[in-house]
Motif scaffolding. Structure first.
Motif, short mmCIF file in Angstrom:
data_model
loop_
_atom_site.label_atom_id
_atom_site.label_comp_id
_atom_site.label_asym_id
_atom_site.label_seq_id
_atom_site.Cartn_x
_atom_site.Cartn_y
_atom_site.Cartn_z
N SER A 166 42.04 35.70 34.68
CA SER A 166 42.65 37.03 34.55
C SER A 166 42.25 37.95 35.70
CB SER A 166 42.27 37.68 33.21
OG SER A 166 40.87 37.80 33.09
N GLY A 167 41.03 37.82 36.18
CA GLY A 167 40.61 38.61 37.35
C GLY A 167 41.33 38.19 38.61
N MET A 168 41.54 36.89 38.76
CA MET A 168 42.26 36.39 39.92
C MET A 168 43.70 36.90 39.92
SD MET A 168 40.74 32.52 39.76
CE MET A 168 41.68 31.81 41.09
N MET A 169 44.36 36.85 38.76
CA MET A 169 45.74 37.34 38.67
C MET A 169 45.81 38.85 38.89
SD MET A 169 48.46 35.41 38.23
CE MET A 169 47.78 34.74 39.73
N ALA A 170 44.85 39.58 38.33
CA ALA A 170 44.83 41.04 38.54
C ALA A 170 44.73 41.36 40.02
CB ALA A 170 43.68 41.68 37.76
N THR A 171 43.90 40.64 40.73
CA THR A 171 43.73 40.86 42.17
C THR A 171 45.02 40.52 42.93
OG1 THR A 171 41.36 40.42 42.02
CG2 THR A 171 42.38 40.21 44.20
N ILE A 172 45.54 39.33 42.70
CA ILE A 172 46.74 38.89 43.44
C ILE A 172 47.94 39.77 43.11
CG2 ILE A 172 48.42 37.00 43.63
CD1 ILE A 172 45.99 35.07 43.37
N LYS A 173 48.18 40.00 41.83
CA LYS A 173 49.35 40.78 41.44
C LYS A 173 49.21 42.24 41.86
CE LYS A 173 51.12 39.50 37.28
NZ LYS A 173 51.03 39.12 35.85
N GLY A 174 48.01 42.81 41.74
CA GLY A 174 47.81 44.21 42.11
C GLY A 174 48.04 44.47 43.59
N ILE A 175 47.42 43.65 44.42
CA ILE A 175 47.53 43.84 45.87
C ILE A 175 48.96 43.55 46.35
CG2 ILE A 175 46.78 42.98 48.13
CD1 ILE A 175 43.97 42.59 46.83
N THR A 176 49.54 42.44 45.89
CA THR A 176 50.90 42.10 46.36
C THR A 176 51.93 43.12 45.87
OG1 THR A 176 51.25 40.55 44.52
CG2 THR A 176 50.43 39.63 46.61
N SER A 177 51.79 43.61 44.66
CA SER A 177 52.72 44.61 44.16
C SER A 177 52.68 45.87 45.02
CB SER A 177 52.41 44.97 42.70
OG SER A 177 53.27 45.97 42.23
N ARG A 178 51.49 46.35 45.25
CA ARG A 178 51.33 47.58 46.04
C ARG A 178 51.86 47.41 47.47
NH1 ARG A 178 46.55 48.13 45.00
NH2 ARG A 178 45.57 47.18 46.82
N ARG A 179 51.46 46.35 48.12
CA ARG A 179 51.83 46.17 49.53
C ARG A 179 53.30 45.84 49.73
NH1 ARG A 179 46.61 43.57 51.92
NH2 ARG A 179 45.15 45.27 51.55
N LEU A 180 53.86 45.03 48.84
CA LEU A 180 55.29 44.70 48.97
C LEU A 180 56.15 45.92 48.69
CD1 LEU A 180 55.41 41.14 47.34
CD2 LEU A 180 55.61 41.70 49.78
N ARG A 181 55.77 46.73 47.70
CA ARG A 181 56.57 47.92 47.39
C ARG A 181 56.41 49.00 48.46
NH1 ARG A 181 55.72 50.36 42.38
NH2 ARG A 181 53.59 49.64 42.40
N GLU A 182 55.28 49.01 49.18
CA GLU A 182 55.13 49.92 50.32
C GLU A 182 56.04 49.52 51.47
OE1 GLU A 182 50.99 49.65 51.33
OE2 GLU A 182 50.37 51.05 49.75
N LYS A 183 56.19 48.22 51.69
CA LYS A 183 56.93 47.72 52.84
C LYS A 183 58.44 47.63 52.61
CE LYS A 183 57.05 43.84 56.09
NZ LYS A 183 56.84 44.49 57.37
N PHE A 184 58.86 47.26 51.42
CA PHE A 184 60.27 47.02 51.15
C PHE A 184 60.83 48.11 50.25
CE2 PHE A 184 58.32 42.89 52.08
CZ PHE A 184 59.11 42.50 53.16
N LEU A 185 61.71 48.92 50.80
CA LEU A 185 62.26 50.07 50.09
C LEU A 185 62.97 49.69 48.79
CD1 LEU A 185 63.72 52.11 53.09
CD2 LEU A 185 61.56 52.48 51.88
N HIS A 186 63.67 48.55 48.79
CA HIS A 186 64.42 48.17 47.59
C HIS A 186 63.54 47.79 46.41
CE1 HIS A 186 63.71 44.23 49.46
NE2 HIS A 186 64.00 43.68 48.28
N LEU A 187 62.23 47.65 46.62
CA LEU A 187 61.31 47.33 45.53
C LEU A 187 60.61 48.58 44.99
CD1 LEU A 187 59.57 44.12 46.98
CD2 LEU A 187 61.52 44.26 45.40
N ARG A 188 60.77 49.70 45.66
CA ARG A 188 60.03 50.91 45.28
C ARG A 188 60.46 51.49 43.95
NH1 ARG A 188 59.15 54.16 50.94
NH2 ARG A 188 57.85 52.54 51.86
N HIS A 189 61.69 51.23 43.52
CA HIS A 189 62.15 51.80 42.24
C HIS A 189 61.48 51.14 41.04
CE1 HIS A 189 64.67 48.20 42.35
NE2 HIS A 189 64.84 48.36 41.05
N LEU A 190 60.85 49.97 41.24
CA LEU A 190 60.17 49.28 40.14
C LEU A 190 58.84 49.97 39.84
CD1 LEU A 190 60.66 45.60 41.37
CD2 LEU A 190 61.95 46.77 39.58
#
Length: 132
Positions: free
Chosen positions: A76-100
């Motif tokens: 659960s800690g591994m998933m929290a780390t991977i999902k948290g960082i990728t969600s934040r960074r991908l939504r910062e970079k790709f405008l079409h993901l920001r509405h999520l």
């Protein structure tokens, strides 16, 4: 790729976790540059945390990730780390993901594999791209 045993001062371990997780509402957003950047981020995160990627396949609407980790690493800690960082960074970079509100669902599947089934899971994960 053979089995790798991890050594710490007090432990020798062989822990391989197979994770499956999906974007919110199973949206098919993991394509093109999003897929490429996601893979880069996962490689960086795993290297920083001393998790070895045994196999990774990214489908448009879900991810298979097969990791070798230490017994001190909780799934659960591994998933929290991977999902948290990728969600934040991908939504910062790709405008079409920001509405999520977040990129990923709160849920994930994990199965711990022993010595015998690791090759089977690796082949299964690698075959996902060919099936889709």
């Amino acid at each position: 790729m053979g089995q790798e045993y991890r050594h710490t001062k007090t432990t020798i371990s062989l822990i391989n976790d197979h994770f499956v997780f999906c974007p919110r509402c199973r949206r098919k957003v993991l394509v093109g540059q999003v897929e490429s950047r996601f893979k880069e981020l996962v490689n960086e995160i795993c290297a920083q945390n001393d998790w070895l990627i045994l196999a990774m396949e990214v489908m448009p609407d879900h991810v298979h990730l097969f990791l070798h980790c230490l017994p001190t690493d909780s799934p659960s800690g591994m998933m929290a780390t991977i999902k948290g960082i990728t969600s934040r960074r991908l939504r910062e970079k790709f405008l079409h993901l920001r509405h999520l509100p977040s990129l990923w669902t709160r849920f994930f599947f994990v199965s711990t594999a022993g010595n015998v089934s690791s090759d089977t899971i690796r082949r299964y994960v690698e075959a996902q791209k060919k099936r889709g």
